[in-house]
Motif scaffolding. Structure first.
Motif, PDB file in Angstrom:
ATOM      1  N   CYS A   1      -3.230 -29.117   3.954  1.00  0.00           N
ATOM      2  CA  CYS A   1      -2.590 -30.439   3.979  1.00  0.00           C
ATOM      3  C   CYS A   1      -3.485 -31.507   4.600  1.00  0.00           C
ATOM      4  O   CYS A   1      -3.418 -32.674   4.213  1.00  0.00           O
ATOM      5  CB  CYS A   1      -1.282 -30.385   4.749  1.00  0.00           C
ATOM      6  SG  CYS A   1      -0.044 -29.278   4.036  1.00  0.00           S
TER       7      CYS A   1
ATOM      8  N   HIS B   1       5.925 -33.050   4.146  1.00  0.00           N
ATOM      9  CA  HIS B   1       6.110 -31.610   4.285  1.00  0.00           C
ATOM     10  C   HIS B   1       7.112 -31.311   5.395  1.00  0.00           C
ATOM     11  O   HIS B   1       7.172 -32.018   6.404  1.00  0.00           O
ATOM     12  CB  HIS B   1       4.782 -30.919   4.624  1.00  0.00           C
ATOM     13  CG  HIS B   1       3.718 -31.093   3.589  1.00  0.00           C
ATOM     14  ND1 HIS B   1       3.657 -30.322   2.447  1.00  0.00           N
ATOM     15  CD2 HIS B   1       2.673 -31.964   3.524  1.00  0.00           C
ATOM     16  CE1 HIS B   1       2.608 -30.700   1.724  1.00  0.00           C
ATOM     17  NE2 HIS B   1       2.004 -31.693   2.349  1.00  0.00           N
TER      18      HIS B   1
ATOM     19  N   THR C   1       7.644 -28.644   8.115  1.00  0.00           N
ATOM     20  CA  THR C   1       6.953 -27.554   8.798  1.00  0.00           C
ATOM     21  C   THR C   1       7.775 -27.026   9.971  1.00  0.00           C
ATOM     22  O   THR C   1       7.228 -26.457  10.915  1.00  0.00           O
ATOM     23  CB  THR C   1       5.553 -27.994   9.283  1.00  0.00           C
ATOM     24  OG1 THR C   1       5.688 -29.129  10.144  1.00  0.00           O
ATOM     25  CG2 THR C   1       4.666 -28.353   8.104  1.00  0.00           C
TER      26      THR C   1
ATOM     27  N   ASP D   1      12.813 -29.937  -1.408  1.00  0.00           N
ATOM     28  CA  ASP D   1      11.592 -29.993  -0.604  1.00  0.00           C
ATOM     29  C   ASP D   1      11.519 -31.236   0.275  1.00  0.00           C
ATOM     30  O   ASP D   1      10.713 -31.289   1.210  1.00  0.00           O
ATOM     31  CB  ASP D   1      10.351 -29.952  -1.502  1.00  0.00           C
ATOM     32  CG  ASP D   1      10.136 -28.595  -2.149  1.00  0.00           C
ATOM     33  OD1 ASP D   1      10.801 -27.635  -1.708  1.00  0.00           O
ATOM     34  OD2 ASP D   1       9.324 -28.495  -3.082  1.00  0.00           O
TER      35      ASP D   1
ATOM     36  N   SER E   1      11.510 -24.825   5.946  1.00  0.00           N
ATOM     37  CA  SER E   1      10.125 -24.962   6.368  1.00  0.00           C
ATOM     38  C   SER E   1       9.188 -24.321   5.356  1.00  0.00           C
ATOM     39  O   SER E   1       9.456 -23.229   4.853  1.00  0.00           O
ATOM     40  CB  SER E   1       9.924 -24.309   7.735  1.00  0.00           C
ATOM     41  OG  SER E   1       8.547 -24.251   8.051  1.00  0.00           O
ATOM     42  N   GLU E   2       8.081 -24.982   5.088  1.00  0.00           N
ATOM     43  CA  GLU E   2       7.053 -24.416   4.208  1.00  0.00           C
ATOM     44  C   GLU E   2       6.314 -23.264   4.880  1.00  0.00           C
ATOM     45  O   GLU E   2       5.617 -22.500   4.210  1.00  0.00           O
ATOM     46  CB  GLU E   2       6.048 -25.490   3.817  1.00  0.00           C
ATOM     47  CG  GLU E   2       6.626 -26.632   3.023  1.00  0.00           C
ATOM     48  CD  GLU E   2       5.591 -27.690   2.679  1.00  0.00           C
ATOM     49  OE1 GLU E   2       4.389 -27.443   2.917  1.00  0.00           O
ATOM     50  OE2 GLU E   2       5.976 -28.755   2.178  1.00  0.00           O
TER      51      GLU E   2
ATOM     52  N   HIS F   1       5.947 -21.002   1.642  1.00  0.00           N
ATOM     53  CA  HIS F   1       5.505 -21.879   0.561  1.00  0.00           C
ATOM     54  C   HIS F   1       4.395 -21.171  -0.195  1.00  0.00           C
ATOM     55  O   HIS F   1       3.580 -20.450   0.400  1.00  0.00           O
ATOM     56  CB  HIS F   1       5.013 -23.200   1.147  1.00  0.00           C
ATOM     57  CG  HIS F   1       4.698 -24.233   0.122  1.00  0.00           C
ATOM     58  ND1 HIS F   1       3.485 -24.291  -0.522  1.00  0.00           N
ATOM     59  CD2 HIS F   1       5.440 -25.256  -0.380  1.00  0.00           C
ATOM     60  CE1 HIS F   1       3.479 -25.311  -1.365  1.00  0.00           C
ATOM     61  NE2 HIS F   1       4.653 -25.907  -1.303  1.00  0.00           N
TER      62      HIS F   1
ATOM     63  N   HIS G   1       0.851 -21.305   1.231  1.00  0.00           N
ATOM     64  CA  HIS G   1       0.589 -20.894   2.609  1.00  0.00           C
ATOM     65  C   HIS G   1       0.812 -19.404   2.783  1.00  0.00           C
ATOM     66  O   HIS G   1       1.715 -18.810   2.198  1.00  0.00           O
ATOM     67  CB  HIS G   1       1.524 -21.620   3.581  1.00  0.00           C
ATOM     68  CG  HIS G   1       1.346 -23.095   3.612  1.00  0.00           C
ATOM     69  ND1 HIS G   1       0.339 -23.708   4.307  1.00  0.00           N
ATOM     70  CD2 HIS G   1       2.054 -24.093   3.029  1.00  0.00           C
ATOM     71  CE1 HIS G   1       0.426 -25.015   4.165  1.00  0.00           C
ATOM     72  NE2 HIS G   1       1.454 -25.274   3.381  1.00  0.00           N
TER      73      HIS G   1
END
Length: 424
Positions: A262, A274, A276, A328, A374-375, A383, A386
Motif C-alpha cells: 500500500c 483500506h 486495517t 470494502d 480488516s484486510e 485480503h 496480503h
C-alpha cells in the motif's frame, strides 16, 4: 506491471545483476527507483480550479492560510492545525480548532497529487477541502456570509484581480449559512437564490486561492532518496547514506513486512482506502470511514461536477468513476504517505497509536476490525494481496529505523516549477 506485483517478485530475482558490493538485484533496484522523490511529476493541472497555478492566487492563498479572522472566534486559521514549522500538522491525536475534532490532522504537503482529501476522502479537490474546515463547528466555526465579508474587507484588491468584481454585501444579514446555527440557516433561507449563489462563489474562490498556495507545499529529498540515487549510480560511498539496520528495514519494507503493498510510489501511498483493523480511539464509537463519505462527496455543491467548479464534466473522471459502495469501504481510511512519517506522531486516523513501534505492533497483531472487515486479519479472511505479517521484534525495529530515513525538509516550490529530472 503494477508496483505491488513488482515488489512481490523482486526478492526472487537474485542473480539478475547483484554483485558483492551491491546488496540489491536488478529487479529490486527497479522497485527502489519508483520510490525516489524525483519520480514524482509536477502536480497535474486542476481543471476545477482556474487559478490553481496562478502565482497571485498562491500569494493570496498563503495569506488566507494564516488569517485567524476567518473563524468564529478570530483565533483559528488553517495554520493553527497545519503548522508550517511542524510538518503542516499539529502533533495532536485529533485536530483542535474552536473545539476538539474526531480525527487526526492530515499533512498538507503534496496533497495536489491526491484525488480525494481527508481521511475518508469526502472532498475531491484541494479547494473544496479547504472550504470544509472554514464552516466546521469545531474547526473554524465560521459561516459562509461572514467568511465572505471578512475576505472582501481585507483582500478586495487581490480578490478582484483574480476573480473579478465581487458582490456588494452591506445590506445583507450579518451572518448566514446553510450549515450554521438555526438563526444562520433561517437567514440563509431568506436570501434570494442569486444572493446565495454570489456568496457561494466568493466562498469557493477563497478555497481556490488557498489551494493554489497548498499546491506549492512539497517534500524535499531525504536520506532515502540519496541512498537510492547512489544504488542506481553504483556509488558505493553514497550507499553509506543508510545504516545497516536501515537497509535491513528497507528490505523488509519491500518484502516480508509487506508495507509496500500500500505504501508505494514516490509519496509512499497508493492514495486508496483500506481497513486495517485500527481500533477506535478512547471513548469513541467505531468510525465508518470511507463508507460514510462517498454519498457526501457526490452530493457536494463544491465538487468537480458542481456549478462552482471550473471544469467541464468530462474532466471529472475521478469523481464520475469513483467507487461509491461495497463492503470494502466500511471502516476504510486513506493510506497515509510515509514521507516525514517519523516526525508526525501520533498515528492513524484518530491518533490511536503513539509511536511507530506501536504501529508495527498493530500490523503484526492484525486484529479484527471494529467496523467492516480488516484486510489484515486472519480471523476475517484477510485480503488476497496480503499474507499474515510475521516479524520478530528485531525486524519490526529495523522497519522503524528505515522509516526514519524518509524524513526530509518541507519546501514551498514556486508555482509551476518543474521537478528535478527523474533518476534512472
Amino acid at each position: 506491471m503494477c508496483l505491488a506485483a513488482l515488489v512481490r517478485i523482486a526478492p526472487g530475482l537474485a542473480g539478475d545483476g547483484a554483485d558483492a558490493g551491491d546488496p540489491w538485484t536488478k529487479g529490486e533496484r527497479a522497485v527502489l527507483s519508483t520510490m525516489h522523490l524525483r519520480q514524482l511529476p509536477s502536480p497535474s493541472p486542476d481543471p476545477s480550479n482556474a487559478v490553481a497555478d496562478v502565482p497571485a492566487a498562491a500569494a493570496l492563498g498563503k495569506r488566507l492560510f494564516s488569517d485567524a479572522r476567518l473563524s468564529r472566534n478570530g483565533a483559528v486559521s488553517c495554520a493553527t492545525c497545519h503548522v508550517p514549522e511542524r510538518q503542516f500538522q499539529d502533533g495532536l491525536a485529533v485536530g483542535r480548532g474552536i473545539g476538539d475534532g474526531r480525527r487526526r490532522t492530515m499533512p498538507v504537503a503534496a496533497t495536489a497529487h491526491s484525488p480525494f482529501l481527508f481521511w475518508d476522502g469526502r472532498k475531491d479537490s484541494q479547494w473544496s477541502q479547504a472550504l470544509g474546515p472554514l464552516e466546521d463547528g469545531v474547526e473554524h466555526g465560521g459561516n459562509r456570509l461572514q467568511l465572505a465579508r471578512v475576505a472582501l474587507a481585507h483582500y478586495r484588491r487581490e480578490y478582484e484581480s483574480l476573480f473579478g468584481r465581487p458582490p456588494e454585501l452591506p445590506s445583507w444579514p450579518a451572518d448566514a449559512s446553510p450549515l450554521g446555527s438555526e438563526r444562520e440557516k433561517q437567514a440563509w433561507s431568506s436570501l434570494a437564490p442569486a444572493q446565495r449563489d454570489a456568496i457561494n462563489r466568493v466562498f469557493a474562490n477563497l478555497g481556490k486561492a488557498i489551494a493554489a498556495y497548498e499546491r506549492t507545499v512539497a517534500y524535499g529529498e531525504s536520506r532515502f532518496d540519496r541512498y537510492v540515487e547512489a544504488v542506481l549510480a553504483g556509488d558505493r560511498e553514497g550507499r553509506r547514506m543508510l545504516s545497516a539496520q536501515e537497509i535491513k528495514g528497507l528490505r523488509l519494507f519491500l518484502g516480508k513486512a509487506q508495507c509496500a503493498t500500500c505504501h508505494n510510489g514516490p509519496l509512499l501511498t497508493d492514495q486508496a482506502f483500506h481497513n486495517t483493523g485500527v481500533p477506535p480511539g478512547a471513548r469513541r464509537l467505531p468510525d465508518p470511514g470511507r463508507a460514510a463519505a462517498t454519498a457526501g462527496v457526490l452530493a457536494d455543491e463544491f465538487n468537480c461536477l458542481g456549478r462552482y467548479s471550473d471544469a467541464p464534466p468530462e474532466h471529472c473522471r475521478e469523481l464520475r468513476f469513483m467507487a461509491a459502495g461495497g463492503p470494502d469501504l466500511a471502516g476504510a481510511f486513506k493510506t497515509s504517505g510515509l514521507r516525514n512519517v517519523a516526525l508526525r506522531a501520533p498515528y492513524m486516523h484518530g491518533g490511536q497509536l503513539a509511536t511507530l513501534d506501536a504501529v508495527m505492533a498493530h500490523y503484526m497483531r492484525s486484529p479484527a476490525a471494529a467496523v467492516g472487515h480488516s484486510e489484515l486479519s486472519a480471523e476475517e479472511g484477510g485480503h488476497a494481496g496480503h499474507l499474515r505479517i510475521r516479524l520478530t521484534e528485531t525486524e519490526a525495529g529495523d522497519v522503524v529505523a528505515f522509516l526514519g530515513s524518509l524524513s526530509g525538509p518541507i519546501v514551498e516550490r514556486p508555482v509551476g516549477a518543474r521537478p528535478a529530472e527523474p533518476v534512472r
